[in-house]
Every structure is written in structure tokens, then in C-alpha cells.
Design a protein around this motif. Structure first.
Motif, PDB file in Angstrom:
ATOM      1  N   ASN A 295      20.085 -47.549 -16.205  1.00 20.70           N
ATOM      2  CA  ASN A 295      19.119 -48.600 -16.518  1.00 20.70           C
ATOM      3  C   ASN A 295      17.696 -48.142 -16.240  1.00 20.70           C
ATOM      4  OD1 ASN A 295      17.990 -51.675 -15.220  1.00 20.70           O
ATOM      5  ND2 ASN A 295      18.498 -51.360 -17.367  1.00 20.70           N
ATOM      6  N   LEU A 296      17.490 -47.459 -15.114  1.00 22.35           N
ATOM      7  CA  LEU A 296      16.161 -46.947 -14.780  1.00 22.35           C
ATOM      8  C   LEU A 296      15.718 -45.874 -15.783  1.00 22.35           C
ATOM      9  CD1 LEU A 296      16.574 -46.753 -10.904  1.00 22.35           C
ATOM     10  CD2 LEU A 296      14.894 -48.165 -12.108  1.00 22.35           C
ATOM     11  N   SER A 297      16.622 -44.984 -16.136  1.00 21.96           N
ATOM     12  CA  SER A 297      16.297 -43.939 -17.106  1.00 21.96           C
ATOM     13  C   SER A 297      16.005 -44.529 -18.473  1.00 21.96           C
ATOM     14  CB  SER A 297      17.458 -42.941 -17.218  1.00 21.96           C
ATOM     15  OG  SER A 297      17.696 -42.304 -15.986  1.00 21.96           O
ATOM     16  N   SER A 298      16.696 -45.615 -18.808  1.00 17.98           N
ATOM     17  CA  SER A 298      16.462 -46.269 -20.095  1.00 17.98           C
ATOM     18  C   SER A 298      15.057 -46.837 -20.174  1.00 17.98           C
ATOM     19  CB  SER A 298      17.487 -47.390 -20.313  1.00 17.98           C
ATOM     20  OG  SER A 298      18.795 -46.877 -20.378  1.00 17.98           O
ATOM     21  N   MET A 299      14.544 -47.319 -19.056  1.00 18.75           N
ATOM     22  CA  MET A 299      13.200 -47.884 -19.049  1.00 18.75           C
ATOM     23  C   MET A 299      12.150 -46.817 -19.351  1.00 18.75           C
ATOM     24  SD  MET A 299      13.496 -50.578 -15.873  1.00 18.75           S
ATOM     25  CE  MET A 299      11.955 -51.408 -16.204  1.00 18.75           C
ATOM     26  N   THR A 300      12.265 -45.651 -18.755  1.00 23.24           N
ATOM     27  CA  THR A 300      11.303 -44.587 -19.052  1.00 23.24           C
ATOM     28  C   THR A 300      11.536 -44.002 -20.451  1.00 23.24           C
ATOM     29  OG1 THR A 300      12.736 -42.969 -17.941  1.00 23.24           O
ATOM     30  CG2 THR A 300      10.995 -43.992 -16.632  1.00 23.24           C
ATOM     31  N   PHE A 301      12.786 -44.016 -20.907  1.00 26.62           N
ATOM     32  CA  PHE A 301      13.104 -43.503 -22.242  1.00 26.62           C
ATOM     33  C   PHE A 301      12.397 -44.303 -23.327  1.00 26.62           C
ATOM     34  CE2 PHE A 301      16.079 -43.496 -25.955  1.00 26.62           C
ATOM     35  CZ  PHE A 301      15.941 -42.166 -26.298  1.00 26.62           C
ATOM     36  N   MET A 302      12.121 -45.584 -23.065  1.00 34.70           N
ATOM     37  CA  MET A 302      11.458 -46.419 -24.058  1.00 34.70           C
ATOM     38  C   MET A 302      10.063 -45.909 -24.393  1.00 34.70           C
ATOM     39  SD  MET A 302      13.686 -48.604 -24.945  1.00 34.70           S
ATOM     40  CE  MET A 302      15.020 -47.491 -24.493  1.00 34.70           C
ATOM     41  N   PHE A 303       9.412 -45.239 -23.436  1.00 35.41           N
ATOM     42  CA  PHE A 303       8.102 -44.649 -23.721  1.00 35.41           C
ATOM     43  C   PHE A 303       8.249 -43.538 -24.759  1.00 35.41           C
ATOM     44  CE2 PHE A 303       7.369 -46.859 -19.809  1.00 35.41           C
ATOM     45  CZ  PHE A 303       6.033 -47.204 -19.820  1.00 35.41           C
ATOM     46  N   GLY A 304       9.275 -42.711 -24.588  1.00 36.01           N
ATOM     47  CA  GLY A 304       9.544 -41.685 -25.578  1.00 36.01           C
ATOM     48  C   GLY A 304       9.908 -42.278 -26.922  1.00 36.01           C
ATOM     49  N   MET A 305      10.706 -43.337 -26.919  1.00 39.68           N
ATOM     50  CA  MET A 305      11.078 -44.006 -28.171  1.00 39.68           C
ATOM     51  C   MET A 305       9.845 -44.530 -28.896  1.00 39.68           C
ATOM     52  SD  MET A 305      14.425 -44.282 -28.957  1.00 39.68           S
ATOM     53  CE  MET A 305      14.806 -45.914 -29.613  1.00 39.68           C
ATOM     54  N   GLY A 306       8.922 -45.145 -28.139  1.00 42.71           N
ATOM     55  CA  GLY A 306       7.707 -45.669 -28.753  1.00 42.71           C
ATOM     56  C   GLY A 306       6.851 -44.568 -29.359  1.00 42.71           C
ATOM     57  N   LEU A 307       6.700 -43.467 -28.639  1.00 40.56           N
ATOM     58  CA  LEU A 307       5.949 -42.337 -29.175  1.00 40.56           C
ATOM     59  C   LEU A 307       6.680 -41.699 -30.346  1.00 40.56           C
ATOM     60  CD1 LEU A 307       4.711 -40.813 -25.811  1.00 40.56           C
ATOM     61  CD2 LEU A 307       3.255 -41.723 -27.624  1.00 40.56           C
ATOM     62  N   ALA A 387      15.458 -37.181 -12.863  1.00 39.75           N
ATOM     63  CA  ALA A 387      14.051 -36.764 -12.783  1.00 39.75           C
ATOM     64  C   ALA A 387      13.808 -35.526 -13.638  1.00 39.75           C
ATOM     65  CB  ALA A 387      13.677 -36.490 -11.327  1.00 39.75           C
ATOM     66  N   PHE A 388      14.772 -34.607 -13.644  1.00 40.07           N
ATOM     67  CA  PHE A 388      14.590 -33.368 -14.397  1.00 40.07           C
ATOM     68  C   PHE A 388      14.797 -33.562 -15.896  1.00 40.07           C
ATOM     69  CE2 PHE A 388      15.361 -31.856 -10.083  1.00 40.07           C
ATOM     70  CZ  PHE A 388      14.365 -30.896  -9.959  1.00 40.07           C
ATOM     71  N   PHE A 389      15.675 -34.510 -16.288  1.00 42.20           N
ATOM     72  CA  PHE A 389      15.854 -34.635 -17.740  1.00 42.20           C
ATOM     73  C   PHE A 389      14.878 -35.626 -18.386  1.00 42.20           C
ATOM     74  CE2 PHE A 389      19.753 -37.648 -17.289  1.00 42.20           C
ATOM     75  CZ  PHE A 389      19.048 -38.785 -17.671  1.00 42.20           C
ATOM     76  N   GLN A 390      13.941 -36.196 -17.606  1.00 45.20           N
ATOM     77  CA  GLN A 390      12.907 -37.024 -18.214  1.00 45.20           C
ATOM     78  C   GLN A 390      12.154 -36.256 -19.291  1.00 45.20           C
ATOM     79  OE1 GLN A 390      12.275 -40.447 -17.458  1.00 45.20           O
ATOM     80  NE2 GLN A 390      14.256 -40.001 -16.547  1.00 45.20           N
ATOM     81  N   ILE A 391      11.814 -35.012 -18.985  1.00 43.85           N
ATOM     82  CA  ILE A 391      10.986 -34.221 -19.900  1.00 43.85           C
ATOM     83  C   ILE A 391      11.738 -33.915 -21.191  1.00 43.85           C
ATOM     84  CG2 ILE A 391       9.772 -32.021 -20.182  1.00 43.85           C
ATOM     85  CD1 ILE A 391       9.359 -32.086 -17.092  1.00 43.85           C
ATOM     86  N   SER A 392      12.950 -33.379 -21.076  1.00 40.84           N
ATOM     87  CA  SER A 392      13.693 -33.023 -22.284  1.00 40.84           C
ATOM     88  C   SER A 392      14.115 -34.253 -23.070  1.00 40.84           C
ATOM     89  CB  SER A 392      14.911 -32.167 -21.930  1.00 40.84           C
ATOM     90  OG  SER A 392      15.690 -32.777 -20.930  1.00 40.84           O
ATOM     91  N   ASP A 393      14.445 -35.352 -22.377  1.00 39.38           N
ATOM     92  CA  ASP A 393      14.859 -36.576 -23.066  1.00 39.38           C
ATOM     93  C   ASP A 393      13.705 -37.155 -23.878  1.00 39.38           C
ATOM     94  OD1 ASP A 393      16.616 -38.545 -23.837  1.00 39.38           O
ATOM     95  OD2 ASP A 393      16.411 -39.731 -22.013  1.00 39.38           O
ATOM     96  N   GLY A 394      12.510 -37.218 -23.262  1.00 40.40           N
ATOM     97  CA  GLY A 394      11.360 -37.741 -23.983  1.00 40.40           C
ATOM     98  C   GLY A 394      10.975 -36.882 -25.168  1.00 40.40           C
ATOM     99  N   LEU A 395      10.954 -35.574 -24.972  1.00 36.56           N
ATOM    100  CA  LEU A 395      10.551 -34.679 -26.061  1.00 36.56           C
ATOM    101  C   LEU A 395      11.534 -34.715 -27.222  1.00 36.56           C
ATOM    102  CD1 LEU A 395       9.211 -31.568 -24.109  1.00 36.56           C
ATOM    103  CD2 LEU A 395       7.902 -33.103 -25.578  1.00 36.56           C
ATOM    104  N   GLN A 396      12.839 -34.735 -26.921  1.00 39.05           N
ATOM    105  CA  GLN A 396      13.795 -34.679 -28.031  1.00 39.05           C
ATOM    106  C   GLN A 396      13.710 -35.919 -28.916  1.00 39.05           C
ATOM    107  OE1 GLN A 396      16.871 -36.449 -28.583  1.00 39.05           O
ATOM    108  NE2 GLN A 396      16.582 -37.838 -26.840  1.00 39.05           N
ATOM    109  N   VAL A 397      13.461 -37.090 -28.332  1.00 39.03           N
ATOM    110  CA  VAL A 397      13.415 -38.297 -29.163  1.00 39.03           C
ATOM    111  C   VAL A 397      12.130 -38.365 -29.980  1.00 39.03           C
ATOM    112  CG1 VAL A 397      12.354 -39.907 -27.485  1.00 39.03           C
ATOM    113  CG2 VAL A 397      13.984 -40.760 -29.183  1.00 39.03           C
ATOM    114  N   VAL A 398      11.030 -37.819 -29.444  1.00 39.02           N
ATOM    115  CA  VAL A 398       9.773 -37.806 -30.196  1.00 39.02           C
ATOM    116  C   VAL A 398       9.840 -36.792 -31.343  1.00 39.02           C
ATOM    117  CG1 VAL A 398       7.296 -37.322 -30.047  1.00 39.02           C
ATOM    118  CG2 VAL A 398       8.412 -38.633 -28.254  1.00 39.02           C
ATOM    119  N   ILE A 399      10.391 -35.623 -31.078  1.00 37.68           N
ATOM    120  CA  ILE A 399      10.540 -34.626 -32.147  1.00 37.68           C
ATOM    121  C   ILE A 399      11.476 -35.147 -33.227  1.00 37.68           C
ATOM    122  CG2 ILE A 399      11.268 -32.275 -32.691  1.00 37.68           C
ATOM    123  CD1 ILE A 399      10.581 -31.595 -29.712  1.00 37.68           C
TER     124      ILE A 399
END
Length: 477
Positions: A295-307, A387-399
Motif C-alpha cells: 500500500n505504501l509503495s502504491s502511493m509513491t508509484f502514483m507519482f510515476g504513473m502521473g508522470l 526503498a531500492f525499487f522506487q527508482i526502477s519502478d518509477g522509471l519503468q512506468v514513465v518510459i
């Protein structure tokens, strides 16, 4: 014409390397913030649900996790399919072809409605699988009545997505946000009243949470349709539909874009759902801890989804203009912005990993204290990996969003399958169930898959856009 195209600078002087990208930050943030807020609204409701349900006990929290795992799989197909509408509308907007944008909305709405009804029926047929998944029996008993109602809410949700993706394709991202905020406020109020039986309402437990979700999603759909219908700038697009006349060419184009996009989201949501199921095999406490971290990771993932939506819109606009050099620069600007943001989230998870889980559970509950403390400790371990997969998770959804803007969906679908099911799942399964790592091992597998996805998708984007730019340069000579 609605357009997400920023004017070119009048000063021909070359920009320094970073300024070439950072000068796009303000517009990209303006475009993506309403999308992020709308998506965060959905996640915040899940966050509030989990906090309220968590007060009932760890079995109830695990039941919501199990029930939602089925819904999330179906939802991923519906939402992924609906994303085909955005690049088609964005390309039509960039090229000034309003009729094409209207066709994309009409045919997309028909397909999303049929898909929503079909997914609801499919979930009902899959309910018996819960008894075959080696899940805790008390969790399954609680999850089934919850699932019935939340599954039906997919129908209005996916219809809403058609209007949402259309609006975003015109770079008008704030209207779906308004509808989402209204629905989320209503959802939280209804959940509070129906979960705990406050102010004379019946105490329905997790079924009350499902009722709140169902009602709020119907309200969300109705509100967005009314809002768009009353706005003059949308009048041409949302009126005068003749649903008796459907064009096979347009249907085929949306399906060809939507089906691979649905599979992309399905593969990713599916691997996180597999993590829920694998955690359930380990017991109700690992499953509850997994739900908190997810649930916590999903909240930060939404920023990547929006971008990612911003990338899809702006790349779609540039595709309509056939300006491949600007397309690359704008997309890379969004990638750079995402990297900066996700590094910040990684630091936040590292610093707060022991405190965040305490929000979800009553640490003063003497009866369940042993279970609650175990869940908090497990969740903290998972957040370390998260914490470590925040970066790869955000980048993959934006790309991935940028590739959808290019209407390149087939090869990215293969990439996501390889990353999540040939890399992530075997690692998660082995480390989670056959080593002492347990839940942490499951999340290490997720980290490996997300990182592989980000790298391969970027290589695909870089190859494709370079090829298009070179072809355009060659044809102009």
C-alpha cells in the motif's frame, strides 16, 4: 485545439545540457499533478481502508488484501486497455483532427463498458480458486463477500477510465481529478460509517468497506460525465454519439493498442498479486505485512504513473507533429524529473521504514500485540527493499508511458512479460518459499524484475526514437 505542446524558445542560443531538460519541468509537473492527485486519491482511500480494517484485526486486513488481489488483476486489464484512448486523442489533438478524437472516445467507451461487465463476470467465476490457493481459511471466509461487491465496482470504474483517458489525451487532466477527489471523500465517509457502524449505521466490517467503494465509483462516473457534458470546450467531443454505427477500423486500432497495454499492466500487477499469494502461503502475518508495504509503495508509484501519463500525452502530441527531436528531448526531460523524484522517495522509505507500519495497526492492542509487532517488523524489512525499487519502478512506468505515446506496444509487452515472469517471479518464488528470507525474498524478486524492466524499456525507447529521427532526417534531404 487543446494541446500539450510548449512553444519553442525564440532564443536560438543552445541551452546548457541540464537546462535542455529542466526547462520542461514546470509544464510537465503542471500536466501531471492533477493525474497524480487523482491516482493518489484512489490509493489514499485504500490507505484509509487498510487503517480502518486493520483496527478489526490482522485476519480482516489479510482478507481485504486477498480479495483486492483478484480485483487488481481485473482492474489492471481494464485500466491498461483504456490507456489506448489517450495516445489516439493526443495525436489527433496535435494534428488538429477533432473528428478522430471524438471517434476514439466513442469507440473506447463502448469497448470499456463491455470489458468492465466481462471482468466482473470473470471474477465471480474465479472465486472458488481462493479455496485452492493454500490461504488461511479464516481469511478466505472473510474475503468472499467483500470480493462480490468490489468486483461489481469495476463496471463503473472502467467506464470512468474511458472518459478520464479521453480528457487526459486533450491535456485536460484536472477534470478527472475533481471527480476522483469527490468520490474518494465519499468513500472514506461511507467506509467509516459502515465498517464501524457509526451514527446509527449498521456495523458491516469489511463488507461495509466494499459498499463504500461501490457507491463512490458510480458517483465518480456520473460526476465526470456531467462535468464534461456541461463544459463548452468538450461539447463537440461528448455529444451527438450514434452508438448504432461503429467503425471496424477504429475498433481494431483501439484493440490493437489497448490489448497489449492491458497485458503490460496485467503482467506488472500480476507479479505484485503473486507476491500477495506467496505471502499468504507464509501465513496471515506475512500477508498483512506485505499489504502494508504494498500500500505504501502504491502511493509513491502514483507519482510515476502521473508522470507516465504526462509522457504519453506529450509524446503523442509530438508524434502528431512528427517532430522527433523535440519528442526525444521532452521524453528524456520527464525521465530525468522522475529519477530525481524517486530518489527522494527511496530516502523517505529508508528513514521511515520502522514508523510507517505503526500507522496501520493498533500497537496498544494487548490482545493482538504479538501479531501486530511481528507484522510491523516484517513490514519494515519489506520497506527496506521497496526503498531500492522506487527508482526502477518509477522509471519503468514513465518510459512505458512514452512508448504508449509512440503507439509502440507489442515489443514493450514482451519486455514486461520477460521482466516480471521470467525474472521476478522465479526469484520471488525461490527466495520467498525455499530460503530463510521469506517475505523479504519475495520482494527481492520484485526489485530484480522492476530493474530489468526499466533498463530494457529505456533501450527500446532510445532505439526507436533514434531510428525515427534518422529516418525523418534522411527523407528531408
Amino acid at each position: 485545439m487543446f494541446t500539450g505542446i510548449t512553444p519553442k524558445a525564440s532564443n536560438p542560443k543552445p541551452f546548457p545540457l541540464f537546462k535542455r531538460y529542466t526547462r520542461e519541468f514546470r509544464y510537465n509537473i503542471t500536466l501531471s499533478v492533477p493525474v497524480i492527485l487523482g491516482m493518489l486519491g484512489h490509493t489514499f482511500v485504500a490507505f484509509a481502508d487498510n487503517i480502518m480494517v486493520g483496527q478489526l484485526g490482522t485476519a480482516e486486513l489479510a482478507a481485504v488484501s486477498l480479495g483486492n488481489s483478484f480485483v487488481f488483476i481485473a482492474m489492471s486489464l481494464g485500466i491498461g486497455f483504456s490507456t489506448a484512448i489517450t495516445p489516439l486523442v493526443a495525436e489527433a489533438d496535435g494534428a488538429g483532427l477533432k473528428e478522430d478524437g471524438k471517434r476514439a472516445l466513442k469507440h473506447g467507451l463502448v469497448l470499456c463498458t463491455v470489458l468492465g461487465i466481462s471482468l466482473f463476470g470473470l471474477i465471480l467465476l474465479m472465486k472458488p480458486l481462493m479455496y485452492l490457493m493454500d490461504q488461511p481459511p479464516e481469511v478466505v471466509v472473510l474475503a468472499i463477500p467483500y470480493l462480490d461487491l468490489v468486483a461489481f465496482s469495476l463496471v463503473p470504474l472502467i467506464m470512468f477510465q474511458a472518459f478520464k483517458q479521453f480528457s487526459e489525451g486533450l491535456s485536460q487532466t484536472k477534470y478527472p481529478m475533481y471527480a476522483t477527489i469527490l468520490a474518494n471523500v465519499l468513500n472514506i465517509i461511507l467506509n467509516y460509517l459502515l465498517i464501524f457502524g457509526s451514527f446509527g449505521f449498521p456495523k458491516l466490517g469489511i463488507v461495509g468497506a466494499a459498499i463504500g467503494t461501490l457507491i463512490s465509483r458510480f458517483v465518480m462516473l456520473a460526476f465526470l460525465w456531467i462535468l464534461l457534458n456541461k463544459k463548452k470546450k468538450f461539447h463537440f467531443y461528448v455529444t451527438g454519439f450514434n452508438f448504432k454505427v461503429l467503425e471496424n477500423k477504429v475498433m481494431k486500432k483501439i484493440i490493437n493498442l489497448g490489448f497489449p497495454s492491458a497485458l503490460q499492466m496485467f503482467f506488472e500487477v500480476g507479479i505484485f498479486t503473486a507476491a500477495i499469494w506467496l505471502s499468504g502461503v507464509l501465513g496471515k502475518n506475512p500477508q498483512a505485512a506485505n499489504q502494508i508495504a504494498l500500500n505504501l509503495s502504491s502511493m509513491t508509484f502514483m507519482f510515476g504513473m502521473g508522470l507516465g501519463v504526462a509522457a504519453m500525452i506529450r509524446v503523442g502530441n509530438q508524434k502528431g507533429l512528427r517532430d522527433w527531436g523535440e519528442l526525444r528531448r521532452i521524453a528524456q526531460s520527464i525521465f530525468f524529473l522522475t529519477l530525481i523524484l524517486e530518489v527522494g522517495f527511496a530516502i523517505l522509505f529508508l528513514v521511515c521504514r520502522f514508523w510507517f507500519p505503526t500507522i496501520y495497526l493498533d500497537v496498544d492492542d494487548i490482545t493482538n500485540q504479538a501479531d501486530n509487532m511481528e507484522v510491523i517488523a516484517l513490514a519494515a524489512q519489506l520497506l527496506l527493499v521497496a526503498a531500492f525499487f522506487q527508482i526502477s519502478d518509477g522509471l519503468q512506468v514513465v518510459i512505458l508511458g512514452a512508448l504508449r505515446g509512440l503507439q509502440d506496444v507489442k515489443i514493450p509487452t514482451g519486455i514486461t512479460f520477460i521482466a516480471y515472469w521470467l525474472i521476478a517471479f522465479p526469484i520471488s518464488y525461490y527466495l520467498g518459499l525455499h530460503t530463510q528470507l521469506g517475505s523479504t525474498g519475495i520482494w527481492i524478486g520484485l526489485l530484480a524484475g522492476l530493474t530489468a524492466s526499466a533498463i530494457m524499456l529505456y533501450l527500446r525507447f532510445n532505439y526507436l526514437t533514434r531510428k525515427l529521427a534518422l529516418e525523418a532526417a534522411g527523407s528531408s534531404e
